[in-house]
Design a protein around this motif. Structure first.
Motif, PDB file in Angstrom:
ATOM      1  N   UNK A 724      -3.788   9.468  13.599  1.00 16.94           N
ATOM      2  CA  UNK A 724      -5.209   9.781  13.439  1.00 16.94           C
ATOM      3  C   UNK A 724      -5.495  11.250  13.754  1.00 16.94           C
ATOM      4  N   UNK A 725      -4.720  11.861  14.627  1.00 14.90           N
ATOM      5  CA  UNK A 725      -4.876  13.295  14.882  1.00 14.90           C
ATOM      6  C   UNK A 725      -4.545  14.078  13.611  1.00 14.90           C
ATOM      7  N   UNK A 726      -3.482  13.670  12.909  1.00 13.88           N
ATOM      8  CA  UNK A 726      -3.138  14.324  11.642  1.00 13.88           C
ATOM      9  C   UNK A 726      -4.295  14.190  10.654  1.00 13.88           C
ATOM     10  N   UNK A 727      -4.863  12.994  10.558  1.00 12.81           N
ATOM     11  CA  UNK A 727      -5.998  12.788   9.654  1.00 12.81           C
ATOM     12  C   UNK A 727      -7.162  13.684  10.035  1.00 12.81           C
ATOM     13  N   UNK A 728      -7.432  13.763  11.337  1.00 16.27           N
ATOM     14  CA  UNK A 728      -8.553  14.589  11.792  1.00 16.27           C
ATOM     15  C   UNK A 728      -8.320  16.057  11.458  1.00 16.27           C
ATOM     16  N   UNK A 729      -7.099  16.537  11.645  1.00 11.90           N
ATOM     17  CA  UNK A 729      -6.791  17.939  11.332  1.00 11.90           C
ATOM     18  C   UNK A 729      -6.972  18.200   9.845  1.00 11.90           C
ATOM     19  N   UNK A 757       3.567  17.112   8.174  1.00 13.53           N
ATOM     20  CA  UNK A 757       4.335  17.765   7.111  1.00 13.53           C
ATOM     21  C   UNK A 757       4.294  16.983   5.809  1.00 13.53           C
ATOM     22  N   UNK A 758       4.046  15.667   5.884  1.00 18.01           N
ATOM     23  CA  UNK A 758       3.949  14.862   4.658  1.00 18.01           C
ATOM     24  C   UNK A 758       2.697  15.177   3.851  1.00 18.01           C
ATOM     25  N   UNK A 759       1.719  15.855   4.472  1.00 17.50           N
ATOM     26  CA  UNK A 759       0.440  16.116   3.820  1.00 17.50           C
ATOM     27  C   UNK A 759       0.359  17.499   3.184  1.00 17.50           C
ATOM     28  N   UNK A 797       4.384  24.642   8.187  1.00 18.31           N
ATOM     29  CA  UNK A 797       3.176  24.034   7.612  1.00 18.31           C
ATOM     30  C   UNK A 797       2.167  25.098   7.200  1.00 18.31           C
ATOM     31  N   UNK A 798       2.127  26.231   7.919  1.00 20.49           N
ATOM     32  CA  UNK A 798       1.158  27.288   7.611  1.00 20.49           C
ATOM     33  C   UNK A 798       1.568  28.132   6.418  1.00 20.49           C
ATOM     34  N   UNK A 799       2.861  28.175   6.108  1.00 14.21           N
ATOM     35  CA  UNK A 799       3.343  29.080   5.057  1.00 14.21           C
ATOM     36  C   UNK A 799       2.659  28.833   3.717  1.00 14.21           C
ATOM     37  N   UNK A 800       2.405  27.566   3.388  1.00 17.12           N
ATOM     38  CA  UNK A 800       1.798  27.271   2.093  1.00 17.12           C
ATOM     39  C   UNK A 800       0.310  27.529   2.040  1.00 17.12           C
ATOM     40  N   UNK A 801      -0.287  27.886   3.181  1.00 15.13           N
ATOM     41  CA  UNK A 801      -1.743  28.077   3.221  1.00 15.13           C
ATOM     42  C   UNK A 801      -2.150  29.523   3.456  1.00 15.13           C
TER      43      UNK A 801
END
Length: 820
Positions: A724-729, A757-759, A797-801
């Motif tokens: 749920x933390x992943x969802x919230x982020x 990382x799956x998202x 995870x940040x590299x693609x953004x």
């Protein structure tokens, strides 16, 4: 009393006695003799008259002789005397050197002055004789009036210099024999403790005649009174069948009597019964079914990672047998040749907590077991440890397990006294579940376990996720084991037990298709090797039977489907399927936000504060931001700017609230959040009410109620909180504390990063928003901190953004870590 008992060895009473006698003599004789030397300091007159002789003068040599007549026994006292003698001799040597320097300097200065005032006719005579002139001998060659004036100045300067040097000598001698009584005593006691620890003598207990003990002898624990004992000896005598029984006491076969034996055994049986009721079965969070710990849960395989092979440690039954036999060896023969502590590591949701329940049941069902299991969830230990009202309890207790038991049961309760007696006899089996869940106290708890509990000789099993674990800490006293994923045979066995032989074929067919079953990102094995994942798959399969919907294809989908099913399961019973489906999205948003607030605080147990913050973050983020700004201003008033009028107004409002609620806000700071929540929209207040009501009634499967007043709860499993933390982020609606950006995360966030990382870029974008980063450029040179594997996962995870990411100065490689 120091309770460290490892390494265990029993020195002879004579050896221990010699150490104690030496310390006692220095405390009672040497220290007073050293302190009395202050009265023997030579007078200024004596030092002046004997100055030419230095340390051989009568006054100084007499002082050195008095030091030589003191015969210290301990090494610190001997060093102290030797240092004093050395300082006295150095002071005398320096003084003699200073006297020579002064006389030479004044002589040369005087000669130079006289030479400058000579008539020219005397120049040749001065050239040949000046170097041989004694002090004041030139009086015959020069005018008497001028010579007398220069000699007077030189002599005055010399006398002044010699007087200053004499003062310095006197001060140096005074400092050489200035001894601090408290420091001397502490040094002697520390030396004695170190000597006894090295010899094992500190572990030996000698009890006075009449002391009542609980003693293990001839296969049974007996209540005994000491009839004879000797100082520094482990051998004690007790009455037995009209005669005398001699028993060598060691840490694992006795303890001072806290409770009468009959009371102890009654309470131990009651404690065992309570543990059985708690651990004989576990509730499957998804289906709500209660599963028998043996009949419906397979024995989880373990493998030893230590250098020494332990073939018996292949499953939980072997763990229990090994721990019991190790304790028996220590209890009966003080055999400490092998470790009695195990560190068990496994990935998230691999079955560590289930294994603990199985272990407790194995231990309690052992016919020869006399151990008392004490199971502590580390997140609860952390909560009590960080509670300021418990600070003195933890500071004064001989270990934190004892302090925790005091906090939970009360220091005066019979149950605490029984558990304390078991701890003191080292017959408690300490089980610490989830040391990785220690949050901000994790490092302190790890150090206490390895530096205090283990050296005290307790048998222990510690579980942890591998992320962030400093394994070197555990090398001395622990053997390392890890959980193995469920084999295909074990997975099939679980499925058959849960579904029955007639209904499991469809699920087995699904599991056999590698293109349909989610794979673990790291191992590339199907996720059903993880017990929680397998349980989720079974429950989801059951809910989808007879429908056209497909099974999840990713881990994220697995958690999403499972959590929705858990929420709908309870709601459907009361509202019907249609109403339930409509209610879940609203409820899950609040759960996302609540879990995010709890994780941001790095806690498993949370309550009204996190719930209120979550509601404000969802429905009134501006108000939450204003409250945070006020909080920062309260903590750092110097940061206020002159034009911060709005913050000043908010501060005034808050002060009015304080006056209204008097001391309540000081005692309960979350009330300020309550005030803000009172102004939320009706739908938000209804969501808060629903969560509180459902948790209190145990109708919210994702949350477990720990305490009703004040409200305290936790996620049914940490993995669900992390999901749920992943969802919230990913929503981009929630903000992290400014002191905890993702590139400084510790191991507590490791599984969040792995799941996220799956998202893809959705997770990366959410991380940037959570860290309040605007735009597509991030410069964090020399700012990477925390757990390096976790932080590197964040970077990926940040590299693609981002268009530009500056990581220079973070020691990531030869290019400096700059990426664009």
């Amino acid at each position: 009393v120091d309770q460290t008992v490892l390494p265990w060895q029993v020195p002879s009473p004579e050896t221990v006695g010699a150490i104690l006698e030496a310390a006692q003599q220095d405390l009672t004789s040497t220290i007073p003799a050293l302190l009395a030397l202050a009265a023997a300091l030579p007078s200024r007159k004596a030092l002046s008259s004997e100055r030419e002789q230095g340390e051989l003068g009568g006054a100084v040599s007499g002082l050195i002789q008095q030091l030589a007549q003191i015969h210290p026994k301990s090494r610190p006292s001997q060093d102290c005397v030797e240092k004093a003698v050395m300082l006295i001799k150095d002071a005398c040597s320096q003084d003699q050197a200073k006297v020579i320097e002064l006389r030479k300097g004044v002589t040369e200065e005087s000669l130079a002055s006289r030479a400058a005032s000579m008539p020219p006719s005397a120049s040749a005579a001065r050239s040949s004789a000046c170097c041989a002139w004694p002090f004041g001998a030139v009086r015959l060659a020069l005018r008497p009036s001028h010579i007398t004036l220069l000699d007077g100045k030189a002599e005055a300067k010399l006398i002044s210099g010699l007087d200053q040097a004499l003062t310095k000598l006197l001060n140096s001698l005074s400092q050489a024999i200035a001894f601090d009584k408290v420091s001397l005593q502490n040094n002697i006691e520390t030396w004695a403790i170190d000597q006894l620890t090295h010899l094992g003598g500190l572990n030996v207990r000698s009890y006075a005649v009449g002391q009542r003990l609980l003693v293990h002898q001839n296969g049974a624990w007996l209540e005994q009174a000491v009839t004879q004992s000797e100082r520094s000896s482990a051998q004690h005598q007790f009455e037995s069948n009209g005669g005398q029984l001699s028993v060598p006491l060691q840490p694992w076969n006795h303890a001072p009597l806290v409770l009468p034996l009959a009371s102890f055994e009654t309470l131990r049986a009651r404690h065992a019964s309570t543990l059985c009721s708690q651990h004989a079965s576990i509730v499957d969070a998804l289906s709500g079914q209660r599963l028998d710990i043996f009949d419906q849960c397979v024995p989880i395989k373990v493998v030893t990672t230590a250098e020494q092979a332990l073939p018996s440690l292949t499953e939980v039954g072997g763990l229990a047998s090994w721990l019991l036999s190790t304790h028996t060896g220590r209890r009966d023969s003080a055999d400490t040749s092998s470790a009695a502590c195990l560190l068990l590591t496994a990935p998230p949701a691999a079955g560590k907590t289930c294994l603990m329940s199985q272990l407790v049941m194995h231990v309690l069902q052992s016919k020869e077991c006399d151990m008392v299991p004490i199971l502590i969830k580390v997140q609860e230990l952390q909560r009590h440890l960080l509670n300021e009202t418990n600070q003195l309890i933890f500071e004064r207790s001989w270990n934190w397990v004892d302090a925790f038991l005091q906090c939970v049961h009360g220091a005066g309760s019979d149950l605490y006294r029984m558990l304390r007696q078991a701890l003191m006899a080292r017959r408690a089996l300490v089980l610490l579940d989830g040391i990785d869940e220690g949050g901000k106290a994790r490092d302190a708890i790890e150090r206490h376990v390895t530096e205090v509990l283990a050296p005290q000789g307790h048998a222990m099993l510690i579980t942890s996720r591998p992320a962030g674990l400093i394994k070197d800490r555990f090398n001395e006293h622990f053997l390392l084991v890890k959980l193995e994923p469920l084999s295909e045979a074990q997975q099939k066995e679980v499925i058959v037990r849960r579904l029955g032989r007639s209904e499991h074929s469809g699920l087995l067919e699904y599991l056999c298709n590698p293109e349909r079953v989610p794979l673990d990102n790291e191992t590339q094995q199907r996720v059903t090797g993880n017990p929680l994942m397998l349980s989720m798959v079974i429950s989801i399969f059951q809910t989808k039977q007879g429908t056209d919907s497909t099974m999840p294809a990713t881990i994220t989908e697995l958690y999403e489907t499972a959590s929705r099913a858990m929420l709908e399961r309870v709601d459907r019973k009361e509202r019907g399927a249609a109403a339930s489906a409509a209610a879940v999205p609203h409820l899950t948003s609040l759960l996302e936000a609540t879990f995010f607030e709890a994780h941001a605080a790095e806690v498993r147990d949370f309550g009204d504060e996190q719930l209120n913050r979550a509601a404000l973050a969802l429905f009134s983020p501006d108000n939450l931001k204003e409250l945070e700004e006020i909080k920062q201003l309260d903590q750092h008033p110097e940061s206020r700017s002159a034009c911060d009028i709005f913050a000043s107004t908010l501060r005034a409002v808050r002060e009015q609230i304080k006056r209204t609620f008097s001391s309540k806000l000081e005692q309960y700071p979350e009330l300020s959040l309550d005030v803000a929540c009172a102004a939320l929209p009706a739908q938000a207040k209804e969501a808060l009410r629903a969560v509180r009501e459902r948790v209190a009634q145990d109708r919210l499967p994702l949350l477990s109620l720990l305490e009703a007043e004040p409200l305290r709860m936790r996620s049914s499993h940490l993995s669900f909180q992390e999901y749920f933390v992943v969802r919230a982020i990913c929503t981009g609606k929630h903000r992290l504390p400014c002191e905890s950006p993702p590139w400084k995360w510790g191991p507590f966030w490791a599984n969040v990063v792995k799941m996220g990382s799956e998202n893809g870029t959705e997770f990366g974008n959410g991380l940037l928003r959570a860290a309040s980063v605007e735009g597509d450029e991030l410069n964090i040179p020399r700012e990477l901190d925390g757990d390096r594997p976790t932080v590197l996962g964040v970077v990926c995870a940040l590299l693609g953004s981002l268009r530009v990411l500056d990581l220079s100065g973070n020691q990531l490689g030869p290019e400096g870590g700059a990426a664009a």
